[in-house]
Write a protein that holds these residues in place. Sequence first.
Motif, PDB file in Angstrom:
ATOM      1  N   SER A   8      -4.231   6.523 -24.619  1.00  0.00           N
ATOM      2  CA  SER A   8      -4.864   5.196 -24.606  1.00  0.00           C
ATOM      3  C   SER A   8      -5.973   5.159 -23.559  1.00  0.00           C
ATOM      4  N   GLY A   9      -5.622   5.586 -22.349  1.00  0.00           N
ATOM      5  CA  GLY A   9      -6.600   5.582 -21.267  1.00  0.00           C
ATOM      6  C   GLY A   9      -7.789   6.481 -21.571  1.00  0.00           C
ATOM      7  N   LEU A  10      -7.477   7.683 -22.039  1.00  0.00           N
ATOM      8  CA  LEU A  10      -8.552   8.641 -22.356  1.00  0.00           C
ATOM      9  C   LEU A  10      -9.471   8.105 -23.445  1.00  0.00           C
ATOM     10  N   SER A  11      -8.919   7.568 -24.508  1.00  0.00           N
ATOM     11  CA  SER A  11      -9.731   7.121 -25.646  1.00  0.00           C
ATOM     12  C   SER A  11     -10.627   5.943 -25.250  1.00  0.00           C
ATOM     13  N   VAL A  12     -10.085   5.009 -24.486  1.00  0.00           N
ATOM     14  CA  VAL A  12     -10.882   3.835 -24.097  1.00  0.00           C
ATOM     15  C   VAL A  12     -12.020   4.254 -23.166  1.00  0.00           C
ATOM     16  N   VAL A  13     -11.699   5.046 -22.163  1.00  0.00           N
ATOM     17  CA  VAL A  13     -12.726   5.487 -21.215  1.00  0.00           C
ATOM     18  C   VAL A  13     -13.809   6.302 -21.933  1.00  0.00           C
ATOM     19  N   MET A  14     -13.374   7.228 -22.766  1.00  0.00           N
ATOM     20  CA  MET A  14     -14.355   8.098 -23.431  1.00  0.00           C
ATOM     21  C   MET A  14     -15.189   7.330 -24.456  1.00  0.00           C
ATOM     22  N   LEU A  15     -14.604   6.341 -25.131  1.00  0.00           N
ATOM     23  CA  LEU A  15     -15.405   5.542 -26.070  1.00  0.00           C
ATOM     24  C   LEU A  15     -16.454   4.744 -25.300  1.00  0.00           C
ATOM     25  N   GLY A  16     -16.074   4.255 -24.138  1.00  0.00           N
ATOM     26  CA  GLY A  16     -17.036   3.534 -23.310  1.00  0.00           C
ATOM     27  C   GLY A  16     -18.182   4.426 -22.870  1.00  0.00           C
ATOM     28  N   LEU A  17     -17.863   5.649 -22.503  1.00  0.00           N
ATOM     29  CA  LEU A  17     -18.918   6.580 -22.071  1.00  0.00           C
ATOM     30  C   LEU A  17     -19.774   7.043 -23.245  1.00  0.00           C
ATOM     31  N   ALA A  18     -19.142   7.214 -24.390  1.00  0.00           N
ATOM     32  CA  ALA A  18     -19.880   7.713 -25.554  1.00  0.00           C
ATOM     33  C   ALA A  18     -20.788   6.634 -26.151  1.00  0.00           C
ATOM     34  N   THR A  19     -20.314   5.393 -26.162  1.00  0.00           N
ATOM     35  CA  THR A  19     -21.088   4.335 -26.820  1.00  0.00           C
ATOM     36  C   THR A  19     -21.399   3.216 -25.818  1.00  0.00           C
TER      37      THR A  19
END
Lengths: 307, 62
Positions: free
Chosen positions: A106-117
């Motif tokens: 959960s943490g990884l996906s949210v952080v990485m989606l924020g960085l990616a988009t």
Amino acid sequence: MPDLAISAAHEHEPNFGDYVALLKPRVMSLVVFTALVGLLVAPAALHAVEAIAAMLFIALGAGAAGALNMWYDADIDSVMRRTMKRPVPSGRVAQDEALAIGVGLSGLSVVMLGLATNMLAAFLLAVTISFYVVVYTMWLKRRTPQNIVIGGAAGAFPPMIGWAAATGSISLEACLMFALIFMWTPPHFWALALFMRSDYEDAGVPMLTVTHGRPAARRHIMAYTLLLVPVSLWLALGPIGGPVSLAAAVVLNLMFVRGAVQICRRDEAVAQGDGYAAEKAFFRASLFYLFLHFGAFLADAVLRQVS
Amino acid sequence: MSGIRATHELHARRLSRNLGVAFALALLVAVVFALTVVKVKRGDPLQGFDHVVRPEMEASGS
């Protein structure tokens, strides 16, 4: 007997496939498809790498929510025929492990989606995961027959996340795609509950079929199916719609309403007699309904690009 | 005497798990790298050696 000793200590060690099963890949595929359509029909373009990364992290977020659901619902999953072979109730993955994987992903996906988009897409993904795990799984599912109505919002967020990932904002079209899945979820799951018969009752889950009876569930399926029609037509006639969406909306709604009428007219004696054929057919049709609707939006987006 | 296996089935499960995790990590590294390349290429008009914005680069569109 060293071989037996190893077996006894480690017979429940999972393999990679068990971890994949923990993430509910079938649910993930629907989430990814609707999010992808939301991203592609949005009036903004992402770089291909950003789009692929966004889809990957949205999928991961959906999987994380699935893992957390399996962690919390291990007790009722072990009772229900439909879910007793899942990794946690079958003992292949420990409950604590499911929790750790769910929280970590959960943490990884949210952080990485924020960085990616952008932060809006990340925020919506975080809301989706929280809503599914806390509001639906931990709170509503075991307490109210409206569990699937309100909890269904979690499954409705993905196209909005895809749209936000592309544009950095929310629009009426994104909200309508949300509404389409939101209105679709109750008849989809209530049809499932009708032919899963005592599964939910055995687990003590207050599904509508258990709390208000099966005739009431049949009437509710009809009502929600009728409510779907204006939402899908509005989308088909709106900026993300077009000729393909309109044709699909007309045909699919006719088919879906016909199925709901069939379900509404039957009683339990007739349904049991033919092994819940109409209910199973309606459930299968509901999968096509959503898939083809979103496919039609994509087709119209391609037609707009070409023309 | 039953057939002797070279490895216990437990090791096959562990290998599957380790390979799967290794693949997932490699995929994550590749995605992060690709994203970095895309975002840096599309970044502000600055030169890499001192990270200072250069207005003349903005005017020329490079």
